[in-house]
Motif scaffolding. Structure first.
Motif, short mmCIF file in Angstrom:
data_model
loop_
_atom_site.label_atom_id
_atom_site.label_comp_id
_atom_site.label_asym_id
_atom_site.label_seq_id
_atom_site.Cartn_x
_atom_site.Cartn_y
_atom_site.Cartn_z
N SER A 1 -17.09 -6.97 18.63
CA SER A 1 -16.80 -5.55 18.85
C SER A 1 -16.91 -5.20 20.33
O SER A 1 -17.79 -5.69 21.04
CB SER A 1 -17.77 -4.69 18.04
OG SER A 1 -17.58 -3.33 18.32
N ARG B 1 -16.00 -10.51 7.54
CA ARG B 1 -15.81 -9.48 6.53
C ARG B 1 -15.62 -10.15 5.17
O ARG B 1 -15.03 -11.22 5.07
CB ARG B 1 -14.60 -8.61 6.86
CG ARG B 1 -14.78 -7.77 8.12
CD ARG B 1 -13.53 -6.97 8.46
NE ARG B 1 -13.76 -6.10 9.61
CZ ARG B 1 -13.71 -6.54 10.88
NH1 ARG B 1 -13.44 -7.80 11.12
NH2 ARG B 1 -13.93 -5.70 11.87
N ARG B 2 -16.14 -9.51 4.14
CA ARG B 2 -16.06 -10.07 2.81
C ARG B 2 -14.60 -10.34 2.42
O ARG B 2 -13.74 -9.48 2.54
CB ARG B 2 -16.69 -9.11 1.80
CG ARG B 2 -16.68 -9.65 0.34
CD ARG B 2 -17.37 -8.69 -0.59
NE ARG B 2 -18.79 -8.60 -0.31
CZ ARG B 2 -19.70 -9.44 -0.79
NH1 ARG B 2 -19.32 -10.44 -1.57
NH2 ARG B 2 -20.99 -9.29 -0.49
N ASP C 1 -12.54 -12.52 3.88
CA ASP C 1 -11.64 -13.10 4.87
C ASP C 1 -11.84 -14.62 4.93
O ASP C 1 -12.64 -15.20 4.20
CB ASP C 1 -11.82 -12.44 6.24
CG ASP C 1 -13.19 -12.73 6.87
OD1 ASP C 1 -13.91 -13.62 6.35
OD2 ASP C 1 -13.53 -12.08 7.86
N ASP D 1 -15.34 -15.94 5.66
CA ASP D 1 -16.23 -15.68 4.53
C ASP D 1 -16.04 -16.75 3.45
O ASP D 1 -17.00 -17.20 2.83
CB ASP D 1 -15.96 -14.29 3.97
CG ASP D 1 -16.91 -13.96 2.82
OD1 ASP D 1 -18.13 -14.09 3.02
OD2 ASP D 1 -16.42 -13.59 1.73
#
Length: 303
Positions: free
Chosen positions: A233, A282-283, A285, A288
């Motif tokens: 980020s 991220r859940r 992807d 993951d």
């Protein structure tokens, strides 16, 4: 009186001190006394002394041609005195008989024991196979010695290339390479890991630790599918420091670190750094899908 006798699987010579029935009290050349039963006596003689017998038979036994001795031996069971008469002649003396007894006794590849002082020569096909095995063993020991000498001189043997990590993490302890490494470590007082770094088998201690981590945590390899790793980020600050891990060697998730920097006013600033890979995953992807099974199976312990 002197005796040649068998005791503890070895042929010995000694001087008789006394006799009681079927047993002799015998003094060995080194001064030790022992009790010898008559059934264990192979030969009685007056000369030479036991000490001289040991010396002379040692020299004479070393001169015996085992291949020729095997050829001289009869195909059936025989006594050592019989073969001594065939090998040396009918007038073979005590020293020659004793030397032949020791040669027969000390070479089970050529001759099998059939009782006290009695032997049977090995079948020709079995003898050839056994001698070939002995020669292979001799060559292996010589090669192992060469490996050991190179390691002790801090040189990596060519045969070790491509095998170092396996030798360190999942070794075959019967292999020549492992035995040579183990002997060199003992001689140098070093651990296998330190030795392999010292001889250049592993590039550096860091490379060694990384390889150990991968071997422990990814035993099936790291051939994962190519995935796009998301950028962090933009609102996360980048620390302009050199951080050092503070986890111990048993840790499987190396995610803590510290740093120490000096500020403009001369003070020391200690930084605490915690890795947060979850911020980039991220859940559902691709990352993951790779990381989740590893976490479930305990490769990445959860806190």
């Amino acid at each position: 009186m002197q005796l040649l006798f068998e005791e503890g699987g070895e042929i010995r010579a000694g001087t008789v001190l006394s006799q009681q029935g079927e047993a002799y009290q015998v003094e060995l050349p080194a001064g030790k006394r022992t009790k010898v039963k008559s059934k264990d006596v192979l030969l009685q003689f007056a000369q030479p002394s036991a000490i001289e017998m040991v010396r002379q038979t040692g020299d004479l036994t070393a001169e015996i041609d085992l291949d020729f001795l095997w050829e001289c031996a009869p195909p059936d069971e025989f006594g050592f005195a019989e073969l001594a008469a065939e090998y040396y002649g009918a007038d073979a003396g005590a020293v020659q008989q004793a030397a032949l007894a020791m040669a027969l006794h000390g070479n089970p590849v050529y001759f099998r024991r059939k009782g006290r002082g009695r032997y049977l020569r090995a079948p020709e096909d079995q003898l050839k196979a056994a001698l070939a095995a002995v020669e292979r063993k001799k060559q292996q020991l010589q090669l192992q010695g060469e490996y050991e000498a190179q390691l002790k001189a801090h040189k990596l043997p060519e045969a070790f290339r491509g095998k170092v990590l396996q030798l360190l993490f999942k070794p075959d302890k019967n292999s020549l390479e492992y035995k040579a490494m183990d002997a060199a470590c003992t001689a140098l007082g070093m651990t296998p890991m330190r030795l392999m770094v010292a001889v250049g088998g592993v590039e550096s201690p860091r490379a060694l630790h990384e390889a150990k981590f991968l071997a422990d945590c990814f035993p099936k390899g790291t051939g994962f599918a190519d995935v796009d790793v998301p950028e962090p980020s933009a609102d996360l600050p980048v620390a302009d420091v050199q951080a050092f891990s503070i986890d111990d060697v048993t840790t499987t998730e190396i995610d803590d670190a510290l740093s120490v920097t000096r500020t403009a006013d001369g003070k020391l600033r200690v930084g605490i750094h915690i890795a947060a890979p979850g911020l980039g995953i991220r859940r559902g992807d691709a990352l993951d899908a790779i990381a989740r099974p590893a976490a479930v199976h305990g490769v990445f312990p959860r806190r």
